[in-house]
Design a protein around this motif. Structure first.
Motif, mmCIF file in Angstrom:
data_model
loop_
_atom_site.group_PDB
_atom_site.id
_atom_site.type_symbol
_atom_site.label_atom_id
_atom_site.label_comp_id
_atom_site.label_asym_id
_atom_site.label_seq_id
_atom_site.Cartn_x
_atom_site.Cartn_y
_atom_site.Cartn_z
ATOM 1 N N GLY A 55 0.778 -1.236 0.000
ATOM 2 C CA GLY A 55 0.000 0.000 0.000
ATOM 3 C C GLY A 55 0.810 1.286 0.000
ATOM 4 O O GLY A 55 0.253 2.361 0.247
ATOM 5 N N LEU A 56 2.106 1.219 -0.305
ATOM 6 C CA LEU A 56 2.898 2.436 -0.368
ATOM 7 C C LEU A 56 2.505 3.251 -1.593
ATOM 8 O O LEU A 56 2.011 2.708 -2.587
ATOM 9 C CB LEU A 56 4.390 2.099 -0.444
ATOM 10 N N LYS A 57 2.767 4.550 -1.527
ATOM 11 C CA LYS A 57 2.475 5.415 -2.674
ATOM 12 C C LYS A 57 3.405 5.034 -3.827
ATOM 13 O O LYS A 57 4.453 4.417 -3.621
ATOM 14 C CB LYS A 57 2.604 6.884 -2.285
ATOM 15 N N ARG A 58 3.034 5.427 -5.016
ATOM 16 C CA ARG A 58 3.731 4.967 -6.225
ATOM 17 C C ARG A 58 5.064 5.651 -6.512
ATOM 18 O O ARG A 58 5.805 5.212 -7.373
ATOM 19 C CB ARG A 58 2.816 5.107 -7.440
ATOM 20 N N GLU A 59 5.385 6.729 -5.786
ATOM 21 C CA GLU A 59 6.682 7.391 -6.015
ATOM 22 C C GLU A 59 7.061 8.214 -4.795
ATOM 23 O O GLU A 59 6.246 8.488 -3.921
ATOM 24 C CB GLU A 59 6.646 8.272 -7.264
ATOM 25 N N GLY A 60 8.327 8.589 -4.736
ATOM 26 C CA GLY A 60 8.808 9.480 -3.687
ATOM 27 C C GLY A 60 9.013 8.840 -2.325
ATOM 28 O O GLY A 60 9.157 9.532 -1.332
ATOM 29 N N ASN A 61 9.044 7.528 -2.254
ATOM 30 C CA ASN A 61 9.247 6.836 -0.981
ATOM 31 C C ASN A 61 10.721 6.794 -0.607
ATOM 32 O O ASN A 61 11.598 6.787 -1.470
ATOM 33 C CB ASN A 61 8.719 5.396 -1.061
ATOM 34 N N GLN A 62 10.976 6.751 0.662
ATOM 35 C CA GLN A 62 12.315 6.501 1.206
ATOM 36 C C GLN A 62 12.197 5.141 1.910
ATOM 37 O O GLN A 62 11.566 5.029 2.944
ATOM 38 C CB GLN A 62 12.711 7.601 2.189
ATOM 39 N N ILE A 63 12.789 4.118 1.302
ATOM 40 C CA ILE A 63 12.616 2.745 1.776
ATOM 41 C C ILE A 63 13.947 2.189 2.271
ATOM 42 O O ILE A 63 14.979 2.363 1.628
ATOM 43 C CB ILE A 63 12.078 1.841 0.644
ATOM 44 N N GLN A 64 13.880 1.505 3.389
ATOM 45 C CA GLN A 64 15.037 0.798 3.912
ATOM 46 C C GLN A 64 14.767 -0.696 3.764
ATOM 47 O O GLN A 64 13.754 -1.208 4.250
ATOM 48 C CB GLN A 64 15.214 1.135 5.384
ATOM 49 N N LEU A 65 15.647 -1.368 3.084
ATOM 50 C CA LEU A 65 15.544 -2.804 2.838
ATOM 51 C C LEU A 65 16.604 -3.486 3.687
ATOM 52 O O LEU A 65 17.802 -3.248 3.497
ATOM 53 C CB LEU A 65 15.763 -3.072 1.347
ATOM 54 N N ILE A 66 16.177 -4.317 4.647
ATOM 55 C CA ILE A 66 17.121 -4.957 5.570
ATOM 56 C C ILE A 66 16.995 -6.467 5.457
ATOM 57 O O ILE A 66 15.916 -7.026 5.698
ATOM 58 C CB ILE A 66 16.874 -4.498 7.020
ATOM 59 N N PHE A 67 18.094 -7.108 5.074
ATOM 60 C CA PHE A 67 18.158 -8.561 5.016
ATOM 61 C C PHE A 67 18.898 -9.073 6.243
ATOM 62 O O PHE A 67 19.961 -8.564 6.592
ATOM 63 C CB PHE A 67 18.942 -9.026 3.781
ATOM 64 N N ILE A 68 18.337 -10.106 6.861
ATOM 65 C CA ILE A 68 19.022 -10.834 7.926
ATOM 66 C C ILE A 68 19.357 -12.196 7.324
ATOM 67 O O ILE A 68 18.472 -12.894 6.825
ATOM 68 C CB ILE A 68 18.131 -10.995 9.180
ATOM 69 N N TYR A 69 20.629 -12.564 7.348
ATOM 70 C CA TYR A 69 21.046 -13.808 6.690
ATOM 71 C C TYR A 69 22.002 -14.582 7.578
ATOM 72 O O TYR A 69 22.544 -14.064 8.554
ATOM 73 C CB TYR A 69 21.694 -13.496 5.334
ATOM 74 N N ASP A 70 22.207 -15.850 7.217
ATOM 75 C CA ASP A 70 23.208 -16.678 7.887
ATOM 76 C C ASP A 70 24.149 -17.242 6.818
ATOM 77 O O ASP A 70 24.043 -16.879 5.643
ATOM 78 C CB ASP A 70 22.554 -17.777 8.738
ATOM 79 N N ASP A 71 25.051 -18.113 7.224
ATOM 80 C CA ASP A 71 26.036 -18.650 6.274
ATOM 81 C C ASP A 71 25.379 -19.364 5.090
ATOM 82 O O ASP A 71 25.879 -19.312 3.977
ATOM 83 C CB ASP A 71 26.993 -19.616 6.981
ATOM 84 N N GLU A 72 24.257 -20.041 5.341
ATOM 85 C CA GLU A 72 23.594 -20.785 4.271
ATOM 86 C C GLU A 72 22.811 -19.881 3.318
ATOM 87 O O GLU A 72 22.533 -20.269 2.192
ATOM 88 C CB GLU A 72 22.636 -21.842 4.863
ATOM 89 N N SER A 73 22.433 -18.692 3.775
ATOM 90 C CA SER A 73 21.595 -17.824 2.933
ATOM 91 C C SER A 73 22.306 -16.558 2.469
ATOM 92 O O SER A 73 21.660 -15.645 1.966
ATOM 93 C CB SER A 73 20.306 -17.456 3.680
ATOM 94 N N VAL A 74 23.622 -16.503 2.603
ATOM 95 C CA VAL A 74 24.362 -15.316 2.172
ATOM 96 C C VAL A 74 24.239 -15.118 0.661
ATOM 97 O O VAL A 74 24.262 -14.001 0.160
ATOM 98 C CB VAL A 74 25.847 -15.375 2.606
#
Length: 194
Positions: A55-74
């Protein structure tokens, strides 16, 4: 985490092991079903599909994308970029929806991926600057802990993407199917499924 990075208004928190597991299953299933190879998942496109579905607006967003990973999913088997440590750590890119700052974190010492994910979620949920929270967690492994945190989180637009949705659960936040954005990112067209 809060001390390491300044939080944006919108945060997408992803358990990389879960994303890799689900992507692998969907890709195998639909390649067999459609009898054709599927494209790799462009993570920039996937972020856009998730954000729009949330539901975010279609433009002008400031988004933070955070991945949490381990050795198997790097290394994500079916995505590009695929290496969380080398390609998606402290990276900024522009998507159709706005600017995305990507980070990836790995547990240290005796902590597990689950521990780091839960602690990260707590920090993000408590951060006033965060108004929109998109959660992709391994519900089958630690979903009760995620649910407890999200139920106590107020004044945020929360969307949790899950694979176990048959009907919308009775929760104080929104749950959506992760399958649809992933299928779209894999290049599966609706008419192929009729």
């Amino acid at each position: 985490m809060k001390n390491e990075i300044k939080m944006s208004e919108t945060v997408i928190l992803i358990d990389a092991a879960f994303l890799d597991f689900v992507s692998n299953d969907l890709k195998k299933h639909f390649e067999w079903m459609l009898n054709r190879p599927l494209q790799k998942i462009d993570l920039v496109s996937l972020v856009s599909f998730l954000a729009l579905e949330a539901g975010l607006k279609r433009e002008g967003n400031q988004i933070q994308l955070i991945f949490i990973y381990d050795d198997e999913s790097v290394k994500l088997r079916h995505c590009f970029p695929d290496n969380l440590k080398e390609d998606l750590s402290d990276l900024t890119f522009i998507s159709p929806l706005g600017e995305v700052d990507a980070y990836s974190f790995q547990p240290e010492g005796l902590a597990t991926l689950e521990d780091l994910y839960i602690e990260s979620l707590k920090v993000i949920a408590d951060t006033k600057e965060v108004k929109n929270l998109v959660v992709i967690s391994f519900n089958e492994m630690y979903g009760d802990k995620v649910e407890d945190i999200l139920k106590k989180t107020n004044e945020k637009n929360i969307v949790q993407f899950r694979m176990d949705i048959i009907e919308e659960p009775k929760l104080p936040y929104c749950c959506k199917s992760l399958a649809f954005p992933l299928m779209h990112a894999l290049g599966i067209k609706g008419e192929e499924l009729d």
